[in-house]
Write an enzyme that holds these catalytic residues in place. Sequence first.
Site, short mmCIF file in Angstrom:
data_model
loop_
_atom_site.label_atom_id
_atom_site.label_comp_id
_atom_site.label_asym_id
_atom_site.label_seq_id
_atom_site.Cartn_x
_atom_site.Cartn_y
_atom_site.Cartn_z
N TYR A 15 35.55 54.35 47.02
CA TYR A 15 36.11 53.04 46.70
C TYR A 15 37.63 53.00 46.67
O TYR A 15 38.23 51.94 46.50
CB TYR A 15 35.60 52.59 45.33
CG TYR A 15 34.10 52.47 45.27
CD1 TYR A 15 33.45 51.40 45.86
CD2 TYR A 15 33.33 53.44 44.63
CE1 TYR A 15 32.07 51.28 45.82
CE2 TYR A 15 31.94 53.33 44.58
CZ TYR A 15 31.32 52.25 45.18
OH TYR A 15 29.95 52.15 45.14
N HIS A 63 38.61 45.73 45.89
CA HIS A 63 38.18 45.68 44.49
C HIS A 63 38.97 46.66 43.63
O HIS A 63 38.97 46.55 42.40
CB HIS A 63 36.68 46.01 44.42
CG HIS A 63 35.87 45.06 43.60
ND1 HIS A 63 36.35 43.85 43.11
CD2 HIS A 63 34.58 45.13 43.18
CE1 HIS A 63 35.39 43.24 42.43
NE2 HIS A 63 34.31 43.99 42.46
N PHE A 103 32.48 51.78 36.45
CA PHE A 103 32.29 50.89 37.58
C PHE A 103 32.64 49.47 37.15
O PHE A 103 32.54 49.10 35.99
CB PHE A 103 30.88 50.98 38.21
CG PHE A 103 30.70 52.26 38.97
CD1 PHE A 103 31.08 52.35 40.30
CD2 PHE A 103 30.19 53.39 38.36
CE1 PHE A 103 30.96 53.54 41.01
CE2 PHE A 103 30.05 54.57 39.04
CZ PHE A 103 30.44 54.65 40.37
N ASN A 121 31.53 46.39 37.27
CA ASN A 121 30.69 45.41 36.58
C ASN A 121 30.45 45.74 35.11
O ASN A 121 29.85 44.94 34.39
CB ASN A 121 29.35 45.26 37.30
CG ASN A 121 29.52 44.70 38.69
OD1 ASN A 121 30.62 44.33 39.10
ND2 ASN A 121 28.44 44.63 39.43
N ASP A 128 41.66 42.24 41.12
CA ASP A 128 41.63 41.53 42.39
C ASP A 128 41.15 40.09 42.21
O ASP A 128 40.32 39.82 41.36
CB ASP A 128 40.71 42.25 43.38
CG ASP A 128 39.29 42.40 42.85
OD1 ASP A 128 39.11 43.07 41.82
OD2 ASP A 128 38.36 41.83 43.46
N ASN A 149 32.88 39.94 38.21
CA ASN A 149 31.98 40.65 37.29
C ASN A 149 32.71 41.57 36.31
O ASN A 149 32.25 41.78 35.19
CB ASN A 149 30.91 41.41 38.06
CG ASN A 149 29.91 40.47 38.69
OD1 ASN A 149 29.65 39.38 38.17
ND2 ASN A 149 29.36 40.85 39.82
#
Length: 189
Positions: A14, A19, A64, A66, A91, A112
């Site tokens: 990632y 994100h 993470f 969320n 973001d 989220n």
Amino acid sequence: MKMIVGLGNPGPKYTDTKHNVGFMALDEWAFQNKEKYNKNKFEALYIETTVNGEKVLFVKPLTFMNDSGRAVRPLMDYYSIPIEDLVVVYDDMDMPVGKIRLRQKGGAGGHNGIKSLIQHLGTQDFNRIRIGVGRPQHNMTVIQHVLSPFPKNEHAEMLHSVKESVDAIDHFIKGNNFLETMNQFNKKG
């Protein structure tokens, strides 16, 4: 004591995704100030440092995106950080690449990570630095868009917004309240 939280997803998969622009902003601050992430607890990697005599934490949740609130709330409780000394960098698809926008409160806007923070903190009244990542193109889903890297032709704009976010963070942690910081940086664009 202040706490700056960059939102993103942990792991090399990632690293360069849209994100993770919150992580990028904190990494850029660390690079400019020759700081290293020196703490790892409450499911977060963070820098504990002092700026102008005040302790400041730079936090990257490892839960993470969320579930970001799961890492942020215990840190705020542990260090007794008041909500007005929290700034979250993340973001925002509703703004073009290269733009930043500061806000003192608001809803999740479909994000989220922010939904998780609102849920865990019990309020939506916290300071934010939103970094534009643009809207999905060419039949891309929202998830594909935010989990893809910035295209080469957007790198300069992305770097500009990351560096401008670092400037806003510096303005805030060097003794200005968030409203003054917001007025200063929202004028620019």
